[in-house]
Design a protein around this motif. Structure first.
Motif, PDB file in Angstrom:
ATOM      1  N   ASP A 139      -9.206 -10.731  15.090  1.00  0.00           N
ATOM      2  CA  ASP A 139      -9.853 -10.281  13.860  1.00  0.00           C
ATOM      3  C   ASP A 139      -8.743 -10.022  12.845  1.00  0.00           C
ATOM      4  O   ASP A 139      -8.115  -8.963  12.835  1.00  0.00           O
ATOM      5  N   ARG A 186      -8.654  -9.574   9.617  1.00  0.00           N
ATOM      6  CA  ARG A 186      -8.828  -8.489   8.638  1.00  0.00           C
ATOM      7  C   ARG A 186      -8.550  -7.128   9.278  1.00  0.00           C
ATOM      8  O   ARG A 186      -7.878  -6.277   8.669  1.00  0.00           O
ATOM      9  N   ARG A 187      -9.029  -6.924  10.484  1.00  0.00           N
ATOM     10  CA  ARG A 187      -8.785  -5.648  11.158  1.00  0.00           C
ATOM     11  C   ARG A 187      -7.320  -5.514  11.556  1.00  0.00           C
ATOM     12  O   ARG A 187      -6.762  -4.409  11.546  1.00  0.00           O
ATOM     13  N   TYR A 188      -6.676  -6.625  11.894  1.00  0.00           N
ATOM     14  CA  TYR A 188      -5.253  -6.557  12.253  1.00  0.00           C
ATOM     15  C   TYR A 188      -4.422  -6.098  11.062  1.00  0.00           C
ATOM     16  O   TYR A 188      -3.491  -5.293  11.220  1.00  0.00           O
ATOM     17  N   GLU A 220      -5.291  -4.139   8.789  1.00  0.00           N
ATOM     18  CA  GLU A 220      -5.504  -2.706   8.611  1.00  0.00           C
ATOM     19  C   GLU A 220      -4.802  -1.888   9.694  1.00  0.00           C
ATOM     20  O   GLU A 220      -4.254  -0.815   9.413  1.00  0.00           O
TER      21      GLU A 220
END
Length: 221
Positions: free
Chosen positions: A63, A65-67, A69
């Motif tokens: 993921d 996008r989550r990485y 963050e």
């Protein structure tokens, strides 16, 4: 013994030797004791800076996008995921042998099919990687990190080019050998037709008719 002689079996210093010289033997904890030793199970959320994989509740997934963050969160631990670790240790979970004259004629399509199989397999299992591709013309040998990816590559070639697919799993081992082969269909021998008879001229046809039926030919005007 002079110091200029190389040590048997050792040409260049390993990464562990370099760390021992620079950091001392206290850095040995960074390295696994054996090639087959499993990595330490670390609780919590983990991220891999090499492939950007994320582990949450002991499950690895992708993921992006989550990485982006999580990489700024100081409570998140940065480790090397099992997929990258197995790649560094040269652990092979599958071997695929592809044999066909079609491989030489469709080289670009064949390599793209192998890369697409890896890309789709990594979405389901981030540990599935291509370790090496050895091209020998009409034979290609692919080494994978997981047995699942090896089976998937063989299945994709079966769907795309037909042929014969064989999967052999080693007993009591997490390793699979996949073999795909498709020989060219034998071409039927070309049948040579008899040559057409030469067209006779009108005078030749009349002479032949006269020789067969002289009475009819003599009475014709």
């Amino acid at each position: 013994m002079p110091n200029t002689l190389p040590i048997a079996g050792r040409v260049l210093p390993t990464r562990r030797d370099v760390d021992r010289q620079t950091l001392g033997r206290s850095a040995d904890w960074r390295w696994w004791r054996s090639k087959l030793q499993d990595p330490e199970d670390v609780p919590g959320i983990l991220i891999c800076p090499r492939c950007h994989a994320i582990s949450d509740h002991k499950r690895w997934f992708y993921d992006e996008r989550r990485y982006q963050e999580l990489k700024w969160d100081q409570n998140v631990r940065v480790v090397c995921c099992p997929g990258c670790t197995g790649f560094d240790r040269s652990l092979h979970g599958g071997e695929v042998r592809l044999r066909s004259p079609l491989l030489r004629e469709n080289k670009r399509q064949v390599l793209q099919l192998i890369r697409d199989a890896e890309r789709h397999a990594m979405l389901e299992n981030p540990l599935a990687r291509l370790f090496a591709i050895h091209d020998h013309g009409e034979e290609i040998v692919v080494l994978t990190t997981t047995p699942y990816l090896a089976r998937r590559i063989g299945t994709e070639f079966k769907k795309a080019f037909d042929g014969q697919l064989r999967v052999d799993k080693l007993p009591q081992e997490d390793f699979v050998r996949v073999s795909w082969e498709r020989p060219l269909a034998p071409t039927a021998p070309r049948v040579q037709r008899a040559p057409f008879p030469a067209t006779r001229s009108r005078a030749a046809r009349h002479a032949r008719r006269s020789s067969l039926h002289p009475a009819r030919a003599g009475g014709r005007r």
